[in-house]
Scaffold this active site. Sequence first.
Site, PDB file in Angstrom:
ATOM      1  N   ILE A  16      45.305  20.154  59.226  1.00 42.68           N
ATOM      2  CA  ILE A  16      45.234  21.845  60.334  1.00 42.68           C
ATOM      3  C   ILE A  16      45.904  20.820  61.465  1.00 42.68           C
ATOM      4  CG2 ILE A  16      44.073  23.132  61.642  1.00 42.68           C
ATOM      5  CD1 ILE A  16      42.481  24.622  59.431  1.00 42.68           C
ATOM      6  N   ASP A  35      42.013   9.178  64.740  1.00 43.31           N
ATOM      7  CA  ASP A  35      42.070   9.491  63.137  1.00 43.31           C
ATOM      8  C   ASP A  35      41.522   8.064  62.722  1.00 43.31           C
ATOM      9  OD1 ASP A  35      42.923  12.260  61.796  1.00 43.31           O
ATOM     10  OD2 ASP A  35      42.397   9.887  60.310  1.00 43.31           O
ATOM     11  N   LYS A  36      40.785   8.114  61.269  1.00 45.36           N
ATOM     12  CA  LYS A  36      39.573   7.724  61.271  1.00 45.36           C
ATOM     13  C   LYS A  36      41.314   6.607  60.696  1.00 45.36           C
ATOM     14  CE  LYS A  36      38.314   9.730  57.129  1.00 45.36           C
ATOM     15  NZ  LYS A  36      39.216  10.678  57.249  1.00 45.36           N
ATOM     16  N   ASN A  85      39.135  18.763  66.562  1.00 45.58           N
ATOM     17  CA  ASN A  85      39.275  19.342  65.185  1.00 45.58           C
ATOM     18  C   ASN A  85      38.753  18.380  63.572  1.00 45.58           C
ATOM     19  OD1 ASN A  85      41.431  20.533  62.908  1.00 45.58           O
ATOM     20  ND2 ASN A  85      42.279  18.349  62.747  1.00 45.58           N
ATOM     21  N   TYR A 150      26.967  21.311  55.558  1.00 44.91           N
ATOM     22  CA  TYR A 150      29.037  21.741  55.863  1.00 44.91           C
ATOM     23  C   TYR A 150      28.427  23.029  56.671  1.00 44.91           C
ATOM     24  CZ  TYR A 150      33.388  23.326  56.651  1.00 44.91           C
ATOM     25  OH  TYR A 150      34.842  23.596  57.364  1.00 44.91           O
ATOM     26  N   LYS A 154      28.648  23.698  60.721  1.00 49.46           N
ATOM     27  CA  LYS A 154      30.442  24.640  61.992  1.00 49.46           C
ATOM     28  C   LYS A 154      29.421  25.725  62.557  1.00 49.46           C
ATOM     29  CE  LYS A 154      33.667  22.651  59.565  1.00 49.46           C
ATOM     30  NZ  LYS A 154      35.094  22.024  60.692  1.00 49.46           N
ATOM     31  N   ILE A 183      42.541  27.311  53.845  1.00 46.88           N
ATOM     32  CA  ILE A 183      43.702  26.980  54.496  1.00 46.88           C
ATOM     33  C   ILE A 183      43.722  25.768  53.794  1.00 46.88           C
ATOM     34  CG2 ILE A 183      44.991  25.642  56.613  1.00 46.88           C
ATOM     35  CD1 ILE A 183      44.432  29.269  56.996  1.00 46.88           C
ATOM     36  N   THR A 185      45.330  23.080  52.474  1.00 47.86           N
ATOM     37  CA  THR A 185      44.738  21.297  53.501  1.00 47.86           C
ATOM     38  C   THR A 185      44.932  20.302  51.638  1.00 47.86           C
ATOM     39  OG1 THR A 185      42.809  22.021  53.526  1.00 47.86           O
ATOM     40  CG2 THR A 185      44.543  22.605  55.326  1.00 47.86           C
TER      41      THR A 185
END
Length: 254
Positions: A16, A35-36, A85, A150, A154, A183, A185
């Site tokens: 995403i 980003d890592k 994100n 998780y 959220k 989604i 991904t």
Amino acid sequence: MLHDKIIVLTGGADGIGWECAKAYAKAGAVVCILDKSQIPISRLNELHTQQNIAITCNLTNEEEVATAMTTIIEKFGRIDAIHNNAGIAHPSKTLDQTSNQEWDLLMNVNVKSILYTTRYALAYLKESQGCILNTSSLTATIGQDNHAAYVATKGAINALTKAMALDYAPYKIRVNTVSPAAINTPTLQSWSKEQPNKEQMQHYLDKLQPLGNMPTGDVIADACVFLLSNAARFITGTILPVSGGAELGYRSII
């Protein structure tokens, strides 16, 4: 819709996040990806402008986040939006089976990273009267089996969004959340392989959303462009489902 906006996007290397990076650049923004994972220049060039940057950053490390924000300000002079994100979904476990280390990592990546990006960018968002966008999940409102930690992260993001929206409204800073369902991904594909019935999982995910088969992240990116744009200038504290109707009620999935 995002002409000349400086947007900080965490977790933008794939999934995403990468779809959002492409959509933001196409809409006229300058995208600063944290980003890592390191993003090669050749891939960054796919965004079709020379200004976009990618900073390799461990978002659970406060010092690295602070340094990244300083780098962005030194280069561009302002920040107009942050899209939080970055997120992980592992492990697929009930709460009692979740280790301390797994719990802490989920909380640090999915929630505490929002604390860090806000802490080190808020002064600049006040100047620009910018906005903050978070990526949540439909599981935050309907739950999910074997994903207690998780789901908790959220749910925290949804609650945090509303609190932040109230806190920062006096500065004309909007705070919203986008809430996807299934989604397609790399993260979801990795998750599906962990499930005991992985052979049936793809069929299940395709049938989960009444509007059709599991989409790619571009459907989320389109909604995010709107929420970060001036077209959403009077929207704050919203948890926007982009779910194909997955939450609408009981139905047969065959």
